[in-house]
Design a protein around this motif. Structure first.
Motif, PDB file in Angstrom:
ATOM      1  N   LEU A 342       1.005  -1.114   0.002  1.00  0.00           N
ATOM      2  CA  LEU A 342      -0.156  -0.016   0.031  1.00  0.00           C
ATOM      3  C   LEU A 342       0.740   1.349  -0.138  1.00  0.00           C
ATOM      4  O   LEU A 342       0.641   2.279  -0.943  1.00  0.00           O
ATOM      5  N   ARG A 343       1.817   1.015   0.834  1.00  0.00           N
ATOM      6  CA  ARG A 343       2.986   2.358   0.786  1.00  0.00           C
ATOM      7  C   ARG A 343       3.330   2.448  -0.486  1.00  0.00           C
ATOM      8  O   ARG A 343       3.529   3.856  -1.080  1.00  0.00           O
ATOM      9  N   ARG A 344       3.859   1.616  -1.166  1.00  0.00           N
ATOM     10  CA  ARG A 344       4.347   1.588  -2.554  1.00  0.00           C
ATOM     11  C   ARG A 344       3.499   2.275  -3.547  1.00  0.00           C
ATOM     12  O   ARG A 344       3.688   3.055  -4.327  1.00  0.00           O
ATOM     13  N   ILE A 345       2.146   1.764  -3.479  1.00  0.00           N
ATOM     14  CA  ILE A 345       1.175   2.452  -4.576  1.00  0.00           C
ATOM     15  C   ILE A 345       0.891   3.956  -4.248  1.00  0.00           C
ATOM     16  O   ILE A 345       0.858   4.698  -5.015  1.00  0.00           O
ATOM     17  N   LEU A 346       0.819   4.216  -2.513  1.00  0.00           N
ATOM     18  CA  LEU A 346       0.613   5.687  -2.604  1.00  0.00           C
ATOM     19  C   LEU A 346       1.781   6.519  -2.804  1.00  0.00           C
ATOM     20  O   LEU A 346       1.588   7.682  -3.156  1.00  0.00           O
ATOM     21  N   LYS A 347       3.195   6.111  -2.689  1.00  0.00           N
ATOM     22  CA  LYS A 347       4.088   6.898  -3.353  1.00  0.00           C
ATOM     23  C   LYS A 347       4.121   7.088  -4.746  1.00  0.00           C
ATOM     24  O   LYS A 347       4.485   8.131  -5.191  1.00  0.00           O
ATOM     25  N   ARG A 348       3.545   5.952  -5.419  1.00  0.00           N
ATOM     26  CA  ARG A 348       3.632   6.275  -6.976  1.00  0.00           C
ATOM     27  C   ARG A 348       2.426   7.093  -7.286  1.00  0.00           C
ATOM     28  O   ARG A 348       2.566   7.967  -8.165  1.00  0.00           O
ATOM     29  N   VAL A 349       1.197   7.008  -6.550  1.00  0.00           N
ATOM     30  CA  VAL A 349       0.286   7.996  -6.800  1.00  0.00           C
ATOM     31  C   VAL A 349       0.684   9.565  -6.462  1.00  0.00           C
ATOM     32  O   VAL A 349       0.501  10.586  -7.327  1.00  0.00           O
ATOM     33  N   ALA A 350       1.414   9.728  -5.411  1.00  0.00           N
ATOM     34  CA  ALA A 350       1.740  11.104  -5.059  1.00  0.00           C
ATOM     35  C   ALA A 350       2.908  11.648  -5.997  1.00  0.00           C
ATOM     36  O   ALA A 350       2.998  12.893  -6.340  1.00  0.00           O
ATOM     37  N   GLY A 351       3.649  10.518  -6.444  1.00  0.00           N
ATOM     38  CA  GLY A 351       4.621  10.992  -7.650  1.00  0.00           C
ATOM     39  C   GLY A 351       4.050  11.049  -9.045  1.00  0.00           C
ATOM     40  O   GLY A 351       4.952  11.225  -9.927  1.00  0.00           O
ATOM     41  N   SER A 352       2.958  10.893  -9.435  1.00  0.00           N
ATOM     42  CA  SER A 352       2.466  10.627 -10.668  1.00  0.00           C
ATOM     43  C   SER A 352       2.137  11.624 -11.545  1.00  0.00           C
ATOM     44  O   SER A 352       1.977  11.738 -12.889  1.00  0.00           O
ATOM     45  N   GLY A 353       1.979  12.889 -10.755  1.00  0.00           N
ATOM     46  CA  GLY A 353       1.381  14.007 -11.521  1.00  0.00           C
ATOM     47  C   GLY A 353      -0.099  14.081 -11.770  1.00  0.00           C
ATOM     48  O   GLY A 353      -0.524  14.953 -12.219  1.00  0.00           O
ATOM     49  N   HIS A 354      -0.756  12.987 -11.267  1.00  0.00           N
ATOM     50  CA  HIS A 354      -2.252  12.849 -11.215  1.00  0.00           C
ATOM     51  C   HIS A 354      -2.644  13.261  -9.657  1.00  0.00           C
ATOM     52  O   HIS A 354      -2.152  12.507  -8.772  1.00  0.00           O
ATOM     53  N   TYR A 355      -3.475  14.183  -9.489  1.00  0.00           N
ATOM     54  CA  TYR A 355      -3.720  14.698  -8.040  1.00  0.00           C
ATOM     55  C   TYR A 355      -5.070  14.382  -7.554  1.00  0.00           C
ATOM     56  O   TYR A 355      -6.109  14.649  -8.464  1.00  0.00           O
ATOM     57  N   SER A 356      -5.187  14.079  -6.439  1.00  0.00           N
ATOM     58  CA  SER A 356      -6.557  13.616  -5.833  1.00  0.00           C
ATOM     59  C   SER A 356      -6.708  14.148  -4.382  1.00  0.00           C
ATOM     60  O   SER A 356      -5.692  13.959  -3.680  1.00  0.00           O
ATOM     61  N   PHE A 357      -7.740  15.107  -4.165  1.00  0.00           N
ATOM     62  CA  PHE A 357      -7.885  15.647  -2.879  1.00  0.00           C
ATOM     63  C   PHE A 357      -8.971  14.673  -2.166  1.00  0.00           C
ATOM     64  O   PHE A 357      -8.969  14.547  -0.776  1.00  0.00           O
ATOM     65  N   LEU A 358     -10.131  14.225  -2.748  1.00  0.00           N
ATOM     66  CA  LEU A 358     -11.466  13.489  -1.967  1.00  0.00           C
ATOM     67  C   LEU A 358     -10.833  12.125  -1.932  1.00  0.00           C
ATOM     68  O   LEU A 358     -11.276  11.127  -2.788  1.00  0.00           O
ATOM     69  N   ASN A 359     -10.117  11.767  -0.802  1.00  0.00           N
ATOM     70  CA  ASN A 359      -9.524  10.524  -0.449  1.00  0.00           C
ATOM     71  C   ASN A 359     -10.168   9.851   0.474  1.00  0.00           C
ATOM     72  O   ASN A 359     -10.315  10.430   1.525  1.00  0.00           O
ATOM     73  N   VAL A 360     -10.394   8.509   0.484  1.00  0.00           N
ATOM     74  CA  VAL A 360     -10.830   7.714   1.628  1.00  0.00           C
ATOM     75  C   VAL A 360     -10.221   6.690   2.044  1.00  0.00           C
ATOM     76  O   VAL A 360      -9.783   5.995   0.906  1.00  0.00           O
ATOM     77  N   PHE A 361     -10.011   6.332   3.102  1.00  0.00           N
ATOM     78  CA  PHE A 361      -9.450   5.177   3.601  1.00  0.00           C
ATOM     79  C   PHE A 361     -10.246   4.408   4.633  1.00  0.00           C
ATOM     80  O   PHE A 361     -10.707   4.965   5.627  1.00  0.00           O
ATOM     81  N   LYS A 362     -10.488   3.190   4.662  1.00  0.00           N
ATOM     82  CA  LYS A 362     -10.991   2.631   5.618  1.00  0.00           C
ATOM     83  C   LYS A 362     -10.871   1.033   5.453  1.00  0.00           C
ATOM     84  O   LYS A 362     -10.304   0.464   4.724  1.00  0.00           O
ATOM     85  N   GLN A 363     -11.340   0.290   6.627  1.00  0.00           N
ATOM     86  CA  GLN A 363     -11.020  -1.241   6.747  1.00  0.00           C
ATOM     87  C   GLN A 363     -12.446  -1.832   6.510  1.00  0.00           C
ATOM     88  O   GLN A 363     -13.382  -1.452   6.706  1.00  0.00           O
ATOM     89  N   MET A 364     -12.228  -2.833   5.676  1.00  0.00           N
ATOM     90  CA  MET A 364     -13.490  -3.668   5.326  1.00  0.00           C
ATOM     91  C   MET A 364     -13.189  -5.082   6.156  1.00  0.00           C
ATOM     92  O   MET A 364     -12.191  -5.408   6.572  1.00  0.00           O
ATOM     93  N   GLY A 365     -14.518  -5.732   6.046  1.00  0.00           N
ATOM     94  CA  GLY A 365     -14.621  -6.972   6.883  1.00  0.00           C
ATOM     95  C   GLY A 365     -14.983  -8.067   6.042  1.00  0.00           C
ATOM     96  O   GLY A 365     -14.395  -7.864   4.757  1.00  0.00           O
TER      97      GLY A 365
END
Length: 455
Positions: A342-365
């Motif tokens: 997950l950390r690797r994916i988020l680092k790729r997102v942050a460095g991609s040049g594509h930006y998102s503000f409305l972000n959600v994180f939660k746990q699923m059962g």
């Protein structure tokens, strides 16, 4: 029975991308639905609710779309059993307003109330309480489904046609048209939440907070998180976790009307926002402001439905803020043990040049028996990317990263993944296809999504 007329209309999802033209009819009862199904042409038909799927599951280029909002009657509410019987075109907001005076709460709510019952079942929606209550399909007592031959099947989770029931849950309208459902509601003393608010300063802190067992203390939980900042700020989050309030937990001023539907709306956004306004600078500033306004730690906050659950419902047509090109919501899951991935994916997102503000994180059962249901034990991550050059290629890259760790995308949000990738994400797809073919051998039910994903 009055003949239902159709009109040629352009349709798109909530992301406002890839509009297509279809004939649209608005049936008023199950008989009109059955007649439309029996008369479907070579491009078939698909049911559509309030259009809140982000991509193309409720579009049907060159075919027929049934606007199910014409079937919007609430047939019965039983406070004793907690069961309600409703038409498929009833919205979650309509149901909440009718059921709250009886002390009944919609068992699963997504991020908006502007979703029909039929859409909630067909997408097996989930909410902030998935870890405690599962998804919408887990609360369906029975449903009436119009199948490809125009007949009506009454389906239950464990009845003689249980396979068709679970293929219809999360089946994105491709097994038939849901016309009515009986739902087991949640009993409540109030329409308010008691929430604890927490702020984390890094992804490590975020993961620690949701992994330390404290989630078990809350019925509802989710977080906004930072997907723009590089370095240690990446993944910092503002958590809102809570449960429906008991009467004695409300302040005195709210106890006189504890079941009031308290969900104010401020405005409807005009369609005037330019493309490109949603960028790194505006999103970065919004993210910093949102993070700083969130308390480091606060307990026992009493909040209404809008404040705790549906802040975006305060603004009608909020998707217009992304401009006419629209946006792509990328919602994916990861297993619970995939923190470094997950950390690797988020680092790729942050460095991609594509930006998102409305972000959600939660746990699923735990997931349910529906073959195409999205939720399964793990983390859910949701990102909203404005449409711009290169986004498709970047999302293809994200698809591969998600698949490598056993994650998947959600059909209610997807608008562009490939049929090959979808099949890898959903290992029970062929089982679902077999059930679908048995009930619709000629492919009467079809959509832009079903053709794109070769369903």
């Amino acid at each position: 029975m009055e003949h239902t007329t159709s009109k040629l209309r352009p349709l798109h999802g909530w992301g406002r991308t890839s509009p297509t033209l279809a004939e649209v009819q608005t049936p008023r009862d199950p008989e009109e639905v059955a007649a439309a199904v029996r008369a479907a042409g070579p491009r078939g038909l698909i049911a559509r609710g309030l259009g809140r799927s982000y991509g193309d599951p409720a579009q049907n280029a060159g075919g027929l779309v049934l606007d199910m909002t014409g079937l919007n009657r609430i047939h019965s509410i039983d406070p004793g059993s907690g069961h309600v019987v409703v038409d498929a075109g009833v919205s979650l907001e309509q149901l909440m307003k009718a059921a709250l005076p009886h002390g009944l709460w919609v068992p699963v709510l997504p991020g908006t109330r502007q979703v029909t019952i039929g859409g909630a079942i067909a997408n097996d929606i989930h909410g902030k309480n998935h870890h405690s209550a599962g998804s919408f399909g887990d609360h369906i007592v029975s449903m009436d489904l119009v199948t490809a031959d125009g007949s009506v099947h009454t389906l239950t989770p464990d009845g003689p046609e249980s396979e068709l029931f679970w293929a219809t849950v999360a089946g994105i309208g491709l097994t038939g048209v849901i016309v009515r459902a009986t739902i087991a509601m949640t009993k409540t003393e109030t329409a308010y939440f008691v929430a604890d608010l927490d702020r984390t300063d890094s992804l490590d802190e975020t993961l620690e907070l949701v992994s330390n067992g404290s989630e078990d203390n809350y019925t509802y939980s989710s977080a906004w998180f930072d997907a723009i900042s590089m370095g240690p700020k990446l993944g910092r989050a503002a958590f809102s976790r809570g449960s429906l309030a008991k009467l004695d937990e409300l302040p005195a001023k709210l106890r006189s009307d504890p079941l009031k539907f308290d969900a104010p709306k401020l405005a409807t956004l005009p369609d005037v926002f330019p493309n490109g306004l949603a960028n790194k600078f505006t999103f970065g500033a919004l993210g910093e402001a949102w993070f700083r306004k969130s308390p480091k730690h606060k307990v026992g906050e009493v909040e209404n439905l809008t404040a705790f659950y549906h802040p975006l419902d305060m603004f009608g047509e909020w998707n217009r803020a992304y401009g006419s090109k629209g946006f792509l919501q990328y919602q994916f899951s990861t297993p619970l043990n995939a923190n470094e991935d997950l950390r690797r994916i988020l680092k790729r997102v942050a460095g991609s040049g594509h930006y998102s503000f409305l972000n959600v994180f939660k746990q699923m059962g735990a997931g349910n028996r529906a073959q195409l249901s999205f939720p399964h034990p793990g983390w859910l991550v949701c990102l909203d990317f404005p449409i711009k050059a290169g986004l498709g290629r970047f999302c293809d890259e994200l698809d591969n990263m998600v698949m490598q760790i056993g994650g998947r995308l959600y059909t209610a949000k997807d608008s562009r993944t490939s049929p090959e990738n979808f099949a890898k994400m959903y290992p029970r797809l062929e089982e679902w296809r077999k059930i679908r073919r048995s009930v619709d051998p000629e492919g009467v039910f079809a959509s832009d999504m079903s053709r794109r994903l070769e369903l």
